[in-house]
Design a protein around this motif. Structure first.
Motif, PDB file in Angstrom:
ATOM      1  N   GLY A  93     -10.486  -2.027   0.801  1.00  0.00           N
ATOM      2  CA  GLY A  93     -10.576  -1.595  -0.598  1.00  0.00           C
ATOM      3  C   GLY A  93     -10.108  -2.680  -1.543  1.00  0.00           C
ATOM      4  O   GLY A  93     -10.737  -2.947  -2.580  1.00  0.00           O
ATOM      5  N   SER A  94      -9.013  -3.344  -1.178  1.00  0.00           N
ATOM      6  CA  SER A  94      -8.520  -4.456  -2.010  1.00  0.00           C
ATOM      7  C   SER A  94      -9.494  -5.624  -1.982  1.00  0.00           C
ATOM      8  O   SER A  94      -9.710  -6.298  -3.002  1.00  0.00           O
ATOM      9  N   HIS A 111     -15.881   4.467  -4.142  1.00  0.00           N
ATOM     10  CA  HIS A 111     -15.238   5.674  -3.645  1.00  0.00           C
ATOM     11  C   HIS A 111     -14.994   5.579  -2.143  1.00  0.00           C
ATOM     12  O   HIS A 111     -15.791   4.982  -1.411  1.00  0.00           O
ATOM     13  N   HIS A 112     -13.915   6.187  -1.719  1.00  0.00           N
ATOM     14  CA  HIS A 112     -13.598   6.234  -0.292  1.00  0.00           C
ATOM     15  C   HIS A 112     -13.763   7.667   0.214  1.00  0.00           C
ATOM     16  O   HIS A 112     -13.362   8.626  -0.448  1.00  0.00           O
ATOM     17  N   ALA A 118     -11.792   8.917   9.102  1.00  0.00           N
ATOM     18  CA  ALA A 118     -11.066   9.669  10.122  1.00  0.00           C
ATOM     19  C   ALA A 118     -11.910   9.849  11.373  1.00  0.00           C
ATOM     20  O   ALA A 118     -11.412   9.713  12.496  1.00  0.00           O
ATOM     21  N   GLN A 119     -13.180  10.151  11.188  1.00  0.00           N
ATOM     22  CA  GLN A 119     -14.052  10.347  12.352  1.00  0.00           C
ATOM     23  C   GLN A 119     -14.185   9.071  13.160  1.00  0.00           C
ATOM     24  O   GLN A 119     -14.126   9.082  14.397  1.00  0.00           O
ATOM     25  N   GLY A 120     -14.342   7.948  12.468  1.00  0.00           N
ATOM     26  CA  GLY A 120     -14.456   6.670  13.171  1.00  0.00           C
ATOM     27  C   GLY A 120     -13.187   6.321  13.928  1.00  0.00           C
ATOM     28  O   GLY A 120     -13.234   5.881  15.091  1.00  0.00           O
ATOM     29  N   THR A 227      -2.228   5.022  -0.543  1.00  0.00           N
ATOM     30  CA  THR A 227      -2.421   4.458  -1.883  1.00  0.00           C
ATOM     31  C   THR A 227      -3.653   3.565  -1.903  1.00  0.00           C
ATOM     32  O   THR A 227      -4.458   3.614  -2.849  1.00  0.00           O
ATOM     33  N   GLY A 228      -3.812   2.766  -0.849  1.00  0.00           N
ATOM     34  CA  GLY A 228      -4.909   1.801  -0.792  1.00  0.00           C
ATOM     35  C   GLY A 228      -6.289   2.423  -0.776  1.00  0.00           C
ATOM     36  O   GLY A 228      -7.260   1.793  -1.214  1.00  0.00           O
ATOM     37  N   ILE A 229      -6.391   3.653  -0.258  1.00  0.00           N
ATOM     38  CA  ILE A 229      -7.712   4.301  -0.254  1.00  0.00           C
ATOM     39  C   ILE A 229      -7.888   5.211  -1.473  1.00  0.00           C
ATOM     40  O   ILE A 229      -8.862   5.971  -1.548  1.00  0.00           O
ATOM     41  N   GLY A 230      -6.918   5.114  -2.408  1.00  0.00           N
ATOM     42  CA  GLY A 230      -7.102   5.774  -3.698  1.00  0.00           C
ATOM     43  C   GLY A 230      -6.401   7.093  -3.889  1.00  0.00           C
ATOM     44  O   GLY A 230      -6.674   7.799  -4.865  1.00  0.00           O
TER      45      GLY A 230
END
Length: 501
Positions: A93-94, A111-112, A118-120, A227-230
């Motif tokens: 994301g960064s 967007h994340h 999670a599935q991966g 935080t990193g995934i929003g």
């Protein structure tokens, strides 16, 4: 003509048969490992290499929220592996933000989707579970998926999921059951409504606005990637962050996290958690500095207040295995031996050992080699490198500055340090205020390095390389004269610090 009857097949080796064999004076296995985590599996597979008859007994007690997982222990299922993969998701994301400065045209906003990530991650973890099962079969290690306890120093009993009793006897037994997260049992609603790291990585839906209680590396790592995934993420800490780590470095880690978007409630502790009609969780806490009571609501409350050894159901007292009455951890000597001959313990359940997967793996292998391979080599627990995978990673090896001063005295310590800006931060105009490295040295003529600390991108890989130098007791001058590979972070000039912070 006489009727022909099918002769009944002899019964399979049951718990009764195993008991009879035990009574005959011969144990069924050369080695039984209780716990199918990284250390236990490494020990079992290594012992099998010597042609020994080996068994592994493993069972995952569901978390309070009902989460369970497969063979492989904490690291594979609810620790290092899923944590590092979700950390990588946050780093990507960064990188997407940086990419625009390097000419990539990326439509905004980005967007994340939690469920996809999670599935991966979960699919990969399940592949590792299966891989461990296959490896045990290939090495002819018997696997028992049961929860066992000692009935005597050579015998472990347990029930299968079907309720059938299984009895296993062994000449040597290794306990490697690891630890599980603690809950703050005195906080009303903590058990009913909170989750732990045992649950987070197996959530199918986004945790949403999250409160993480605790200041451990588990807390900060989880807060970092959320935080990193929003996600709106808050860390509540009663005292100092990363207790046991170098506190100057810990402060830099949390400073960066705050600039990164993580919120901190400092010198605060929760008193109760209530579920609202909206299904959100209302948390009440006390602010020790202001002497006030405050509240806010969250979608998820994650407890990261420490871990406890998973030994309660083993009946260790019955067979005489000594534990630390305060921590519950098993007391072992330099050879991993407990107070009972032929019973050993490795990994997170042992007193005074680092709670690190590579350490447990190495200790398990070396133990098997001593038991069955005529080796005498002991595990060296000094100067083991470790990394905290926060958004700006922190890697270290050796003593913290506080520990060095305590051990040698402040007059005998010299610190060399440098702030630096990673080359990849320049074009993207990223803030590098917390990118920092320092060496803690003895002030004697040779200035032997006692500890090395590094905050920055890829800190885990950086510190891994320097750890060998610390291990073989290199001096400050060795690092200063080291020829640099390229225009990298470590090309910075590390200078003597004029005073202690």
């Amino acid at each position: 003509m006489a009727a022909l009857w099918r002769r009944p097949r002899p019964p399979a080796a049951s718990g009764l048969c195993r008991t009879l064999r035990a009574l005959s004076g011969k144990n069924e296995y050369d080695l039984l490992v209780i716990g199918g985590g990284s250390g236990g599996l490494a020990c079992a597979k290594e012992a099998a290499q010597f042609g020994r008859k080996v068994a592994v007994l493993d069972y995952v007690e569901p978390s309070l929220q009902g989460t369970t997982w497969g063979l492989g222990g904490t690291c594979v299922n609810v620790g290092c592996i899923p944590k590092k993969l979700m950390h990588q998701a946050a780093l990507l994301g960064s990188a997407l933000k940086d990419a625009q400065h390097y000419g990539w045209n990326i439509s905004q906003p980005v967007h994340h989707t939690w469920s996809v990530m999670a599935q991966g991650v979960q699919n990969y973890v399940k592949s590792l579970n299966w891989g461990h099962r296959v490896q045990l079969q290939e090495k002819k290690v018997k696997y028992f998926n049961i929860k066992g306890s000692f009935s005597d120093p050579h015998t472990v009993r347990g029930l299968t999921k079907a309720g059938k009793e299984t009895v296993v006897t062994a000449d040597n037994i290794v306990i490697a059951t690891g630890g599980r997260p603690k809950y703050p049992v005195r906080v009303a609603g903590a058990l009913e409504y909170g989750i732990t790291s045992d649950d987070l990585f197996w959530l199918k839906e986004s945790p949403g606005k999250t409160l993480i209680v605790g200041a451990s590396y588990v807390s900060l790592e989880c807060a970092g990637f959320l935080t990193g995934i929003g996600l709106d993420t808050t860390v509540m800490m009663r005292s100092v962050p990363l207790r046991g780590f170098d506190q100057q470095m810990a402060s830099l880690v949390t400073e960066h996290m705050e600039s990164y978007g993580t919120k901190f409630l400092k010198r605060c502790f929760p008193t109760k958690v209530e579920k609202l009609k909206s299904n959100r969780l209302q948390v009440t806490w006390k602010n020790a500095d202001l002497n006030t009571e405050e509240t806010d609501s969250f979608n998820t409350v994650l407890w990261a207040v420490g871990r406890a050894p998973d030994t309660k159901t083993l009946n260790l007292d019955t067979i005489g295995v000594k534990t630390n009455s305060e921590t519950g951890k098993i007391i072992v000597d330099a050879s991993e031996a407990t107070s009972v001959p032929h019973i050993y313990a490795i990994g997170d359940i042992t007193e005074g050992r680092p709670e690190l997967t590579p350490t447990a793996i190495a200790a398990g292998k070396l133990l098997a080699q001593r038991l069955f391979g005529q080796s005498s080599e002991l595990m060296d627990y000094d100067n083991v490198p470790t990394t905290v995978f926060t958004p700006l990673e922190y890697g270290c090896v050796g003593l913290s500055e506080e520990a060095a001063v305590q051990r040698h005295g402040s007059d005998n310590i010299e610190v060399y340090h440098a702030y630096y800006k990673p080359l990849e931060f320049t074009v993207a105009e990223r803030d590098a205020s917390q990118c920092y490295m320092k060496m803690v040295c003895l002030r004697e003529r040779e200035q032997r390095i006692l500890g090395l600390h590094f905050i920055g991108p890829n800190a885990g890989e950086v510190i891994q390389g320097f750890a060998l130098g610390i291990k073989i007791k290199r001096k400050c001058s060795n690092f200063q004269l080291h020829t640099k590979a390229s225009c990298t972070n470590t090309a910075e000039n590390i200078r003597k610090r004029k005073h202690f912070p």
